[in-house]
Design an enzyme around this catalytic site. Structure first.
Site, PDB file in Angstrom:
ATOM      1  N   CYS A 155      30.641  11.054  44.520  1.00 48.26           N
ATOM      2  CA  CYS A 155      30.982  11.844  45.228  1.00 48.26           C
ATOM      3  C   CYS A 155      29.748  11.897  46.087  1.00 48.26           C
ATOM      4  O   CYS A 155      29.233  12.799  47.504  1.00 48.26           O
ATOM      5  CB  CYS A 155      31.503  13.099  44.310  1.00 48.26           C
ATOM      6  SG  CYS A 155      30.430  13.287  42.876  1.00 48.26           S
ATOM      7  N   HIS A 252      28.746  19.942  46.068  1.00 47.27           N
ATOM      8  CA  HIS A 252      27.253  19.709  45.426  1.00 47.27           C
ATOM      9  C   HIS A 252      26.321  19.720  46.489  1.00 47.27           C
ATOM     10  O   HIS A 252      26.514  19.973  47.357  1.00 47.27           O
ATOM     11  CB  HIS A 252      26.974  18.144  45.161  1.00 47.27           C
ATOM     12  CG  HIS A 252      28.498  17.451  43.859  1.00 47.27           C
ATOM     13  ND1 HIS A 252      28.675  18.309  42.855  1.00 47.27           N
ATOM     14  CD2 HIS A 252      28.741  16.605  44.020  1.00 47.27           C
ATOM     15  CE1 HIS A 252      29.504  17.562  42.156  1.00 47.27           C
ATOM     16  NE2 HIS A 252      29.581  16.411  42.748  1.00 47.27           N
TER      17      HIS A 252
END
Length: 258
Positions: A155, A252
């Protein structure tokens, strides 16, 4: 693989986990796909999906899957699927995904198991779809007619390579990348990080995350061999990653120096 107007039948492996749930949400919203089969562990197989899973998405569970019977993760139960999306945990993904693509299914995997194999495309759609060119060689080497496996990246890697690709295309080869990540708890799956470890805290190491980022960037930003049989990772780029878990639910953040 299909005409633009054809709706593809999709199967989801690891359908009861958080990655599988995300696949289900996205597929249910995409007019190109119809969810045809859901697979999970023996503990869940034979149950209606709504009874087999603890739904964790902010979106409501799609009505079309609520009463679908969950099947074992075995190719024999996925007849009629044009494509299979794997949200399996890496601890079990290897053998199961191999069984599916060797049974001539098109497999798109979220797991790490096959990412760094030279003849497996590791793709981020806006960055390196040209790597799909090696699928023909992958099939030929395994004696397949339509099956193959393609993986997505870690990711944090996917968020990093998009701007790096733009810089590489505009200014030429990069020599050094230093990245520090602040990764949300959703990336750890469910049940994830213990609350006493993450509340009012930062966890300064995510096991195995840093090597994955450092290796995957080189493969994604690289090319393919002249005979289009394997990927050709960059050899002159150095990547240094430091990965942290932070008390944020989703999303994130990365600080990058190039």
């Amino acid at each position: 693989m299909s005409s633009p107007d054809r709706v593809l039948n999709a199967g989801v492996l690891g359908a009861t986990g958080t990655v599988g749930q995300r696949f289900i949400v996205l597929l249910s919203q995409n007019p190109m796909f119809r969810i045809h089969a859901l697979g999970a562990s023996e503990r869940s197989s034979g149950k209606a999906y709504r009874l087999a899973t603890k739904w964790k998405m902010s979106d409501q569970m799609p009505l079309g899957v609520r009463d679908v019977l969950v099947k074992p993760c075995d190719p024999a139960y996925f007849s009629g699927c044009d494509v299979v999306f794997s949200g399996l945990d890496a601890s079990v993904a290897g053998d199961i995904e191999k069984a599916f693509f060797e049974a001539d299914f098109a497999v798109f995997s979220n797991a790490k198991n096959y990412r760094m194999q030279p003849d497996v495309p590791l793709c981020v759609p806006v960055v390196n779809t040209d790597h799909y060119a090696i699928i023909a060689a992958q099939r030929a080497s395994r004696g397949l007619t339509r099956g193959f496996i393609v993986t997505n990246s870690n990711c944090s890697t996917s968020g990093l390579v998009v701007p790096l690709k733009a810089l590489q295309d505009r200014f030429g080869a990069l020599s050094r990348v230093i990245v520090t990540t602040m990764q949300a708890v959703s990336g750890a799956g469910y049940p994830g990080v213990a609350s006493l470890d993450i509340l009012d805290n930062i966890v300064p190491l995510i096991s195995g995350e840093e090597p994955k980022m450092e290796e995957e960037v080189l493969k994604i930003l690289g090319g393919v061999s002249s005979d289009a049989t394997v990927c050709a990772p960059l050899s002159n780029l150095r990547v240094s990653a430091t990965c942290n878990r932070v008390p944020v639910i989703d999303g994130h953040t990365e600080c990058v120096s190039v």
